[in-house]
Motif scaffolding. Sequence first.
Motif, PDB file in Angstrom:
ATOM      1  N   ALA A 112       0.831  -1.210   0.000  1.00 40.46           N
ATOM      2  CA  ALA A 112       0.000   0.000   0.000  1.00 40.46           C
ATOM      3  C   ALA A 112       0.860   1.252   0.000  1.00 40.46           C
ATOM      4  O   ALA A 112       0.577   2.229  -0.702  1.00 40.46           O
ATOM      5  N   THR A 113       1.936   1.219   0.788  1.00 32.11           N
ATOM      6  CA  THR A 113       2.841   2.365   0.833  1.00 32.11           C
ATOM      7  C   THR A 113       3.459   2.632  -0.528  1.00 32.11           C
ATOM      8  O   THR A 113       3.500   3.781  -0.992  1.00 32.11           O
ATOM      9  N   ARG A 114       3.935   1.566  -1.175  1.00 31.03           N
ATOM     10  CA  ARG A 114       4.574   1.734  -2.481  1.00 31.03           C
ATOM     11  C   ARG A 114       3.607   2.340  -3.506  1.00 31.03           C
ATOM     12  O   ARG A 114       4.020   3.132  -4.368  1.00 31.03           O
ATOM     13  N   ALA A 144       7.584  -1.891   7.871  1.00 30.40           N
ATOM     14  CA  ALA A 144       7.035  -2.251   6.559  1.00 30.40           C
ATOM     15  C   ALA A 144       6.831  -1.024   5.682  1.00 30.40           C
ATOM     16  O   ALA A 144       7.003  -1.089   4.459  1.00 30.40           O
ATOM     17  N   VAL A 145       6.472   0.103   6.294  1.00 31.84           N
ATOM     18  CA  VAL A 145       6.325   1.351   5.535  1.00 31.84           C
ATOM     19  C   VAL A 145       7.637   1.711   4.857  1.00 31.84           C
ATOM     20  O   VAL A 145       7.669   2.108   3.680  1.00 31.84           O
ATOM     21  N   THR A 146       8.748   1.552   5.574  1.00 35.34           N
ATOM     22  CA  THR A 146      10.046   1.868   4.964  1.00 35.34           C
ATOM     23  C   THR A 146      10.381   0.887   3.843  1.00 35.34           C
ATOM     24  O   THR A 146      11.031   1.261   2.865  1.00 35.34           O
ATOM     25  N   CYS A 147       9.931  -0.371   3.963  1.00 34.18           N
ATOM     26  CA  CYS A 147      10.133  -1.346   2.886  1.00 34.18           C
ATOM     27  C   CYS A 147       9.405  -0.905   1.623  1.00 34.18           C
ATOM     28  O   CYS A 147       9.835  -1.221   0.503  1.00 34.18           O
ATOM     29  N   GLY A 148       8.291  -0.199   1.798  1.00 37.27           N
ATOM     30  CA  GLY A 148       7.525   0.285   0.656  1.00 37.27           C
ATOM     31  C   GLY A 148       7.983   1.630   0.126  1.00 37.27           C
ATOM     32  O   GLY A 148       7.395   2.152  -0.821  1.00 37.27           O
ATOM     33  N   GLY A 149       9.034   2.183   0.729  1.00 45.71           N
ATOM     34  CA  GLY A 149       9.565   3.458   0.245  1.00 45.71           C
ATOM     35  C   GLY A 149       9.045   4.674   0.973  1.00 45.71           C
ATOM     36  O   GLY A 149       9.370   5.808   0.600  1.00 45.71           O
ATOM     37  N   ILE A 261      -2.293   3.647   5.000  1.00 45.27           N
ATOM     38  CA  ILE A 261      -1.273   2.651   4.663  1.00 45.27           C
ATOM     39  C   ILE A 261      -0.999   1.692   5.819  1.00 45.27           C
ATOM     40  O   ILE A 261      -0.390   0.636   5.611  1.00 45.27           O
ATOM     41  N   THR A 262      -1.465   2.032   7.016  1.00 44.84           N
ATOM     42  CA  THR A 262      -1.305   1.108   8.143  1.00 44.84           C
ATOM     43  C   THR A 262      -2.626   0.660   8.757  1.00 44.84           C
ATOM     44  O   THR A 262      -2.663  -0.366   9.435  1.00 44.84           O
ATOM     45  N   LYS A 263      -3.707   1.396   8.529  1.00 45.72           N
ATOM     46  CA  LYS A 263      -4.968   0.993   9.165  1.00 45.72           C
ATOM     47  C   LYS A 263      -6.022   0.480   8.195  1.00 45.72           C
ATOM     48  O   LYS A 263      -6.957  -0.195   8.621  1.00 45.72           O
ATOM     49  N   HIS A 264      -5.874   0.746   6.913  1.00 52.57           N
ATOM     50  CA  HIS A 264      -6.845   0.274   5.930  1.00 52.57           C
ATOM     51  C   HIS A 264      -6.229  -0.769   5.004  1.00 52.57           C
ATOM     52  O   HIS A 264      -6.665  -0.931   3.870  1.00 52.57           O
ATOM     53  N   ILE A 265      -5.246  -1.475   5.494  1.00 51.77           N
ATOM     54  CA  ILE A 265      -4.520  -2.386   4.619  1.00 51.77           C
ATOM     55  C   ILE A 265      -5.322  -3.652   4.320  1.00 51.77           C
ATOM     56  O   ILE A 265      -6.166  -4.069   5.097  1.00 51.77           O
ATOM     57  N   ARG A 266      -4.993  -4.254   3.196  1.00 54.25           N
ATOM     58  CA  ARG A 266      -5.532  -5.563   2.826  1.00 54.25           C
ATOM     59  C   ARG A 266      -4.372  -6.538   2.801  1.00 54.25           C
ATOM     60  O   ARG A 266      -3.356  -6.303   2.137  1.00 54.25           O
ATOM     61  N   ALA A 267      -4.499  -7.623   3.529  1.00 57.19           N
ATOM     62  CA  ALA A 267      -3.426  -8.605   3.576  1.00 57.19           C
ATOM     63  C   ALA A 267      -3.158  -9.175   2.187  1.00 57.19           C
ATOM     64  O   ALA A 267      -4.081  -9.447   1.415  1.00 57.19           O
TER      65      ALA A 267
END
Length: 284
Positions: A112-114, A144-149, A261-267
């Motif tokens: 989601a972040t990416r 995980a946010v940092t993994c997505g940039g 990006i952290t609360k509305h995510i879809r696995a």
Amino acid sequence: MIDSQQIADDVTRALTEDMGGGDVSARLVPAEQMMQGRIVARESCILAGTAWAETAFRRVSNRSLVQWLYRDGDTVPADSVICRLDGPARALLTAERTALNFLQTLSGTATATRTFVDAISGTSARILDTRKTIPSLRTAQKYAVTCGGGFNHRMGLYDMVLLKENHIMAAGSITAAVQASRMINPDVPLEVEVETLDQLEEALAAGVERILLDNFDLDGLRAAVALNDGRAKLEASGNVDISNVCDVAETGVDYISIGAITKHIRAVDLSLRFDPLADRLVVL
């Protein structure tokens, strides 16, 4: 990178929640049975959470081996094998759900972040996370946010002062709240939330170096950037989604914080499959 103790604590808590007094289903499998398998991505994703997943497998049995074919931050194409597994069948089965939960959730966060990061490519703005995270998974999700940039905002209530509407209301004014903060927390970074251009003026007059523009429309953001004239770092927040994030970035703000990006995510759709015994491969 998050320290190993934090990861171990997260995994221990998750395994305890799942296993309780023991895995009654895995007991049906012979204790001596060894198996090999693989985790497959059913859809394209940005991978995150490998350390949590591997820790889960190893915590249940140190005889479990994991061979990663991708690293955190990599783009994984659909139908790709993310890793290969080798170990006691009971242990792999017991750790499966916990390992996949971490991988699916954190990869979902990174993916989601990416999407947002890619949407503002070519601008100078940066995507930030917020404190709107899954309880007990904040550190993991922010990783995980940092993994997505993306980039991390404050980790919690302890590492940055963020004076919001109710703080300002209780203190009497932005100026009074800023003065109190500087007196009580002189060495802690300070950010002030404003809702109008008049409040922005007051915050700038108080020498605030980072200001959150709460629910400004595009015209308001452009006006705020012009008024600021480079004096403070500006963060846009509120009513931002994938359809308008590029427009927000093009107004000239420095940061865009996005709770989704952290609360509305879809696995992410991942699956663990054992290899048929006749097709066993050696995992090096």
